[in-house]
Design an enzyme around this catalytic site. Structure first.
Site, PDB file in Angstrom:
ATOM      1  N   MET A 225      65.816  30.357   6.743  1.00  0.00           N
ATOM      2  CA  MET A 225      64.455  30.878   6.686  1.00  0.00           C
ATOM      3  C   MET A 225      63.411  29.755   6.729  1.00  0.00           C
ATOM      4  SD  MET A 225      64.984  33.842   3.794  1.00  0.00           S
ATOM      5  CE  MET A 225      63.306  34.484   3.944  1.00  0.00           C
ATOM      6  N   HIS A 226      62.151  30.164   6.895  1.00  0.00           N
ATOM      7  CA  HIS A 226      60.959  29.329   6.680  1.00  0.00           C
ATOM      8  C   HIS A 226      60.682  28.293   7.764  1.00  0.00           C
ATOM      9  CE1 HIS A 226      61.398  31.110   2.759  1.00  0.00           C
ATOM     10  NE2 HIS A 226      62.410  30.346   2.427  1.00  0.00           N
TER      11      HIS A 226
ATOM     12  N   ASP B  15      68.901  34.507   6.169  1.00  0.00           N
ATOM     13  CA  ASP B  15      70.295  34.289   5.783  1.00  0.00           C
ATOM     14  C   ASP B  15      70.691  35.006   4.500  1.00  0.00           C
ATOM     15  OD1 ASP B  15      68.696  32.579   4.279  1.00  0.00           O
ATOM     16  OD2 ASP B  15      69.723  30.752   4.905  1.00  0.00           O
TER      17      ASP B  15
END
Length: 507
Positions: A81-82, A240
């Site tokens: 992520m991110h 995830d």
């Protein structure tokens, strides 16, 4: 028999697994790629590496299984992520992706908090401005690389870039978008209020889907590279941990799992958003439509063990290669010989700074109590224990919020280690179970694909059909009592060192 593909875009590599419609893994493939650290605390990866890994592993599982591409009902993607992926108008990356564990955006996070307001930001996004989240990275590029920002036509998250390469569609989905500081968490859409405050063009961001919705279909160009049939549906997928929740069956109120991969996470599913007002843990949309999750993130969980392995256990790595076993298996055997407490040695796993529950990108790793008596095996035991203590610290917050039950599921590399799993049971003081399938996020992504392709009517019903659990691993009360004073001492160390970490960052 119909088949499903789950692609898991990780930090160290991408794993693709082909499942049958009952959740049994038919073939799997892994391709690794590097992590680049141009400066201390920075972390970047090349999106081209991700796509090469995804395309090659999809092609490999299809070829190895002998399954007809036309028999594959759908594709799902989970991913780290991110990360910030910036594309020009042709869809080509403008720079390396600034990924989740990068800590360069301290000033930008302060700017976000000032422009939106600390309380208002949490009211809208359920999270404070965090250095690992995407919004701060966007502002960092705008400030430090204005020419790149000027040429940017599309902003995607890592797994969404893979979906774009498969389908040609620019899109996002709710679980991953929750970790950008830009999503209205309650209404599950981009926040116009925040985008206006930060002067970010909404047109840069893709349409936001629910995780199990079809977001595109495989193009002829992608079919030629992957071996998939053109027109195969690709669902939006999930971050995830949201995908791992689906892959472990954590899709109902109160269910929770812990995962120790590169990062460490405690994740609890909820039918309504539960928010920590201090922002020590995160609240995100879950992959089940209309539900949420509360989760923590320790940045350097399995990464701490990998760092130790790569720098201190070269001999064990050579021996393991000769024996045809995983070096972590040999390291577990050695750690078992060291007593609880690692002969009075504690480890703080802040190698990349820390997010949950400290929110301090300046913190750094510490061995506390190191003496001449200690060997590398004591360091090994201390790292294993320190990572579990970091997870317990987060679990205590989730327990205080009332969002976790008394049983924990485990996945990731740590979940596959009997020693680490027993540590979790003992330190958490609760039974720990695992899923028969060890594929976690990839299985979750495939389940989402099965729902999107119409094989199952809902995520929860798909999980009932495709997931089987192992018997629980019970805590040892005597071991729990031995760990407890070390855990309490662990919790006292960061407050004592907080100012020194800040000073160190300025030297």
């Amino acid at each position: 028999m119909r088949y499903l593909i789950g692609i898991d875009l990780g930090t160290s590599g991408t794993k693709t697994v082909l499942f049958d419609e009952c959740g049994r893994a038919v073939a799997s493939a892994l391709a690794e790629y590097p992590l680049h650290q141009p400066q201390n605390g920075w972390a970047e990866q090349d999106p081209a590496d991700w796509w090469d890994a995804a395309a090659s592993t999809v092609r490999q599982v299809i070829e190895e299984s002998g399954v007809s591409p036309e028999g594959i009902a759908g594709v799902g993607i989970s991913g780290q992520m991110h990360g910030l992926v910036m594309l020009d108008e042709t869809g080509s990356p403008l720079r390396p992706s600034i990924i989740w564990c990068d800590g360069r955006t301290t000033e930008e996070c302060a700017e976000i908090t000032r422009l939106v307001g600390a309380q208002r930001l949490i009211e809208i996004t359920a999270n404070p401005a965090l250095a690992g989240f995407t919004a701060g990275k966007i502002l960092w590029v705008r400030r430090h690389e204005p020419e790149v920002y000027r040429r940017c036509a599309h902003i995607l998250l890592p797994k969404d870039y893979i979906r774009y390469r498969l389908t040609g569609e620019y899109a996002a989905e709710v679980t991953d978008a929750s970790g950008t500081n830009l999503l209205d968490l309650t209404h599950r859409c981009w926040s116009d209020e925040i985008l206006d405050a930060l002067e970010i063009d909404k047109g840069l961001l893709g349409h936001v889907y629910e995780s199990c919705e079809v977001a595109g279909r495989v193009t002829p160009e992608a079919a030629a590279l992957t071996g998939l049939a053109a027109g195969t549906p690709v669902v939006a997928g999930a971050g995830d941990n949201a995908a791992a929740a689906v892959g472990t069956g954590v899709v109902a109120e109160g269910k929770a799992f812990v995962t120790i991969g590169t990062s460490g996470v405690v994740f609890a599913h909820s039918d309504a958003p539960a928010i920590d007002p201090k922002g020590r843990v995160h609240t995100f949309c879950a992959a089940v439509p209309g539900t949420w999750a509360t989760m923590s993130c320790t940045l350097s969980a399995g990464l701490s063990l990998k760092w130790l392995r790569d720098n201190f256990f070269a001999e064990e790595m050579r021996t393991a290669a000769g024996m045809g076993v995983d070096p972590y298996y040999l390291m577990d055997r050695q750690a078992e010989r060291v007593p609880i407490g690692a002969n009075r040695l504690l480890f703080l796993p802040y190698l990349m700074g820390e997010r949950s529950p400290l929110l301090d990108e300046r913190s750094r790793g510490v061995f506390f109590g190191l003496s001449a008596i200690h060997t590398k095996y004591d360091l090994l035991r201390a790292v294993l224990e320190g990572v579990v203590y970091s997870q317990r610290q987060c679990l205590d917050i989730l327990r205080g919020m009332g969002v976790v039950s008394q049983e924990m599921l485990a996945c990731g590399g740590g979940g596959s280690s009997p020693l680490w799993r027993q540590m979790i049971a003992d330190v958490f003081g609760c039974p720990v179970r695992t899923v028969v399938s060890k594929e976690g996020p990839a299985l979750g992504a495939a389940i989402l694909a099965g729902v999107g392709a119409g094989l199952y009517p809902s995520v929860r019903e798909a999980c009932e059909k495709m997931i089987e659990l192992n018997p629980p691993q019970q805590p040892d009360p005597a071991a729990s009592a031995q760990y407890e004073p070390y855990y309490q001492l662990y919790c006292s160390l960061y407050p004592a060192l907080k100012e020194q970490f800040s000073t160190l960052s300025t030297l």
